[in-house]
Design an enzyme around this catalytic site. Structure first.
Site, short mmCIF file in Angstrom:
data_model
loop_
_atom_site.label_atom_id
_atom_site.label_comp_id
_atom_site.label_asym_id
_atom_site.label_seq_id
_atom_site.Cartn_x
_atom_site.Cartn_y
_atom_site.Cartn_z
N ARG A 121 0.83 -1.38 0.05
CA ARG A 121 0.06 0.09 0.18
C ARG A 121 0.79 1.30 0.19
NH1 ARG A 121 -2.66 -3.22 3.47
NH2 ARG A 121 -4.37 -4.25 2.53
N LYS A 143 3.68 11.54 -11.16
CA LYS A 143 2.61 10.73 -11.96
C LYS A 143 3.58 9.58 -12.38
CE LYS A 143 -0.04 14.21 -14.79
NZ LYS A 143 -0.31 14.52 -15.84
N GLU A 185 10.92 18.68 -24.76
CA GLU A 185 10.08 19.12 -23.38
C GLU A 185 10.73 20.33 -22.88
OE1 GLU A 185 7.43 17.71 -22.67
OE2 GLU A 185 7.34 15.72 -23.69
N LYS A 227 8.72 23.08 -13.87
CA LYS A 227 7.84 21.74 -13.72
C LYS A 227 7.25 21.79 -12.07
CE LYS A 227 6.27 17.21 -14.37
NZ LYS A 227 6.18 16.06 -15.21
N GLU A 237 -3.65 17.89 -11.23
CA GLU A 237 -4.21 18.35 -12.49
C GLU A 237 -5.63 18.80 -12.38
OE1 GLU A 237 -2.11 16.56 -16.05
OE2 GLU A 237 -3.74 16.92 -17.19
N ARG A 241 -1.82 22.37 -14.49
CA ARG A 241 -0.85 21.41 -14.76
C ARG A 241 -0.98 20.95 -16.16
NH1 ARG A 241 1.66 16.34 -11.10
NH2 ARG A 241 2.92 15.50 -12.89
N ASN A 245 0.97 19.97 -21.12
CA ASN A 245 0.79 19.04 -22.36
C ASN A 245 0.58 19.92 -23.64
OD1 ASN A 245 0.08 16.55 -21.26
ND2 ASN A 245 -1.60 17.15 -20.32
N HIS A 248 0.90 18.01 -27.06
CA HIS A 248 0.64 16.78 -26.79
C HIS A 248 -0.59 16.26 -27.44
CE1 HIS A 248 3.97 17.34 -23.85
NE2 HIS A 248 4.05 16.39 -23.50
N HIS A 252 0.17 13.45 -29.37
CA HIS A 252 -0.26 11.87 -29.24
C HIS A 252 -1.23 11.36 -30.57
CE1 HIS A 252 -0.59 12.48 -24.50
NE2 HIS A 252 0.34 11.93 -24.87
N HIS A 265 8.40 9.86 -28.43
CA HIS A 265 7.13 10.82 -27.72
C HIS A 265 7.71 12.45 -28.10
CE1 HIS A 265 4.41 12.49 -24.83
NE2 HIS A 265 5.46 13.20 -24.30
P1 NAD Z 1 12.79 5.38 -22.27
O1 NAD Z 1 12.63 5.21 -20.84
O2 NAD Z 1 12.14 4.29 -23.11
O3 NAD Z 1 14.22 5.63 -22.46
C1 NAD Z 1 14.58 5.61 -23.74
C2 NAD Z 1 15.68 4.90 -24.21
O4 NAD Z 1 17.16 5.20 -23.63
C3 NAD Z 1 15.62 3.26 -23.63
O5 NAD Z 1 16.18 2.54 -24.70
C4 NAD Z 1 16.53 3.35 -22.51
O6 NAD Z 1 17.06 1.93 -22.17
C5 NAD Z 1 17.72 4.16 -22.90
N1 NAD Z 1 18.47 5.01 -21.88
C6 NAD Z 1 18.15 5.49 -20.61
N2 NAD Z 1 18.97 6.28 -20.19
C7 NAD Z 1 20.26 5.88 -20.92
C8 NAD Z 1 21.53 6.48 -20.76
N3 NAD Z 1 21.86 7.19 -19.95
N4 NAD Z 1 22.37 6.04 -21.94
C9 NAD Z 1 22.00 5.38 -23.04
N5 NAD Z 1 20.61 4.65 -23.12
C10 NAD Z 1 19.60 5.07 -22.18
O7 NAD Z 1 12.17 6.63 -22.56
P2 NAD Z 1 12.03 8.23 -21.87
O8 NAD Z 1 11.88 9.21 -23.02
O9 NAD Z 1 12.90 8.59 -20.85
O10 NAD Z 1 10.69 8.30 -21.37
C11 NAD Z 1 9.23 7.92 -22.02
C12 NAD Z 1 8.46 7.56 -20.87
O11 NAD Z 1 8.03 8.42 -19.96
C13 NAD Z 1 7.13 7.04 -21.55
O12 NAD Z 1 6.52 5.78 -21.33
C14 NAD Z 1 5.98 8.36 -21.04
O13 NAD Z 1 4.77 7.89 -21.01
C15 NAD Z 1 6.75 8.70 -20.03
N6 NAD Z 1 6.50 9.79 -19.27
C16 NAD Z 1 6.15 10.10 -17.99
C17 NAD Z 1 5.95 11.34 -17.82
C18 NAD Z 1 5.40 11.52 -16.28
O14 NAD Z 1 5.04 12.75 -15.81
N7 NAD Z 1 5.18 10.52 -15.45
C19 NAD Z 1 6.20 12.53 -18.41
C20 NAD Z 1 6.50 12.35 -19.73
C21 NAD Z 1 6.87 11.06 -20.15
N1 GLY Z 2 4.13 15.32 -18.27
C1 GLY Z 2 3.15 15.94 -17.92
C2 GLY Z 2 2.68 15.96 -16.31
O1 GLY Z 2 3.63 15.51 -15.49
O2 GLY Z 2 1.70 16.42 -16.00
#
Ligand code: NAD
Ligand code: GLY
Length: 370
Positions: A121, A143, A185, A227, A237, A241, A245, A248, A252, A265
């Site tokens: 939990r 998030k 971003e 942020k 949100e 917040r 986006n 986005h 999307h 993305h």
């Molecule tokens: P990712 O986590 O897939 O990383 C991209 C690639 O880079 C992967 O292959 C990873 O293994 C590699 N990688 C990571 N660090 C590395 C490094 N230092 N050196 C070499 N390779 C490395 O993608 P991302 O762009 O980091 O994140 C995308 C995800 O984040 C999506 O799932 C999206 O939904 C999520 N997201 C969440 C929020 C939130 O607020 N929680 C906001 C934006 C995006």
């Molecule tokens: N990436 C959008 C948010 O965190 O709200």
């Protein structure tokens, strides 16, 4: 010795936490003040583990550290892979005083945070983001979640980390395309709320692209600060917040149209932000020069400027109709009243929206990325 370049706090009352940004922090910065018990489970993936897992141990002296190495990729951001984290916790008898550490990009961060929100939990967790996108966006703000086959990020929870540790050195191993996706971003923060940061980017973006340590840490600091401010004002949100986006809704649509496989993305968001700028100009909110300024920043970041060839205005309209921001069937968009001031509106005439879509889908504005 590591040089801590910057530190800021996300102000959420008793759930406030620091974001520490610097070079050479991994393995040197002591994380134990944020580890209540003796147990730690590091969650990472098969790409990041060989690069950084061993160094990280130096940041957790005296702790019993277990690790789980997940397969790499957005397609593994699901229940089945999430279960590997619970397997690691239960098979190593982690108690509710355990701390999870997310070492990786946004996929690892979102999944680890969600596992921490659910395990017994709710247990503590630490974010160590290693992509630019995760350093400026996903690791901050709480998030967390996974994808469902019927929708991205549809299962999740708000669960804030205890600390975010950003070692800018980890970006040296990041593929250039992933770095550029993160820059989208970074530029977003300037466009939605920070005109001074936008001016700074006009001047220093090339240094950031060249991984100049000072420019990079400044860009990450100012992005996280923006942020953190928005999240502190509207954690769940309720309204504000949503400006995070910007771009986005169009983005999307591009990601869904291309099956989440060809476009990153951030690349889709880049095109989306330019489309939002174009639409803002058609409404008389931005000037043509403003739109060119947005385009120049994206171009200097090696980001795409046009949607995929063959994607039509009707594809956008159909896919945008299911956006999470829409209320009672009305499309809600984040646009720019001026550069550096985003506004959420549901009052865009269909005919004007179509002009933007047609202009981008006709590919008459310049070259696309694929
Ligand atoms: P990712 O986590 O897939 O990383 C991209 C690639 O880079 C992967 O292959 C990873 O293994 C590699 N990688 C990571 N660090 C590395 C490094 N230092 N050196 C070499 N390779 C490395 O993608 P991302 O762009 O980091 O994140 C995308 C995800 O984040 C999506 O799932 C999206 O939904 C999520 N997201 C969440 C929020 C939130 O607020 N929680 C906001 C934006 C995006
Ligand atoms: N990436 C959008 C948010 O965190 O709200």
């Amino acid at each position: 010795m590591p040089e801590i370049v910057k530190r800021l706090d996300l102000d959420l009352g008793e759930r406030s936490y620091p974001i520490v940004i610097g070079q050479g922090l991994l393995g040197h910065f002591d994380l134990t003040p944020w580890v209540r018990g003796n147990q730690v489970l590091v969650v990472t993936n098969e790409t990041v583990a060989p690069l950084y897992l061993e160094s990280l141990l130096g940041s957790l002296p005296g702790k019993a550290v277990d690790s789980v190495v997940l397969p790499d990729g957005e397609r593994y951001k699901n229940w089945q892979t999430l279960n590997l984290i619970f397997d690691g916790l239960l098979s190593n008898r982690h108690t509710r005083k355990t701390t999870l550490v997310a070492l990786g990009g946004g996929v690892v961060g979102d999944m680890t945070g969600f596992a921490a929100a659910c395990y017994q939990r709710g247990v503590d967790f630490i974010q160590i983001p290693t992509t630019l996108l995760s350093q400026v966006d996903s690791s901050v703000g709480g998030k967390t979640g996974i994808n469902h086959s019927l929708g991205k990020n549809m299962i999740g929870a708000f669960h804030q980390p205890g600390v975010v540790l950003i070692d800018t050195d980890t970006l040296k191993s990041l593929p250039p395309r992933e770095f550029a996706a993160g820059l989208a971003e970074v530029i977003k923060y300037g466009l939605i709320r920070e005109p001074a940061f936008l001016r700074w980017l006009d001047e220093h973006l090339d240094d950031v692209v060249a991984l100049d340590p000072l420019a990079l840490s400044e860009a990450i600091y100012r992005s996280c600060a923006c942020k953190a401010e928005v999240v502190a004002l509207d954690e769940r949100e309720g309204g504000l917040r949503a400006i995070l986006n910007l771009g986005h809704t169009f983005g999307h649509a591009i990601e869904t149209h291309t099956g989440y496989s060809e476009w990153l993305h951030g690349e889709a968001v880049a095109v989306g932000m330019l489309m939002a700028a174009d639409l803002s100009a058609r409404l008389g909110w931005l000037s043509a020069e403003d739109v060119s300024r947005v385009q120049a920043l994206l171009q200097r970041s090696a980001l795409p400027l046009l949607p995929p060839k063959g994607m039509m205005p009707d594809d956008f309209l159909r896919l945008m109709a299911v956006d999470k921001k829409n209320v009672d069937g009305r499309l809600r968009l984040v646009l720019m009243r001026t550069l550096g001031r985003a506004e959420i509106t549901d009052d865009v005439a269909q005919v004007v929206l179509r002009q933007t879509l047609e202009s981008f889908c006709s590919h008459e504005r310049g070259s696309s990325h694929n």
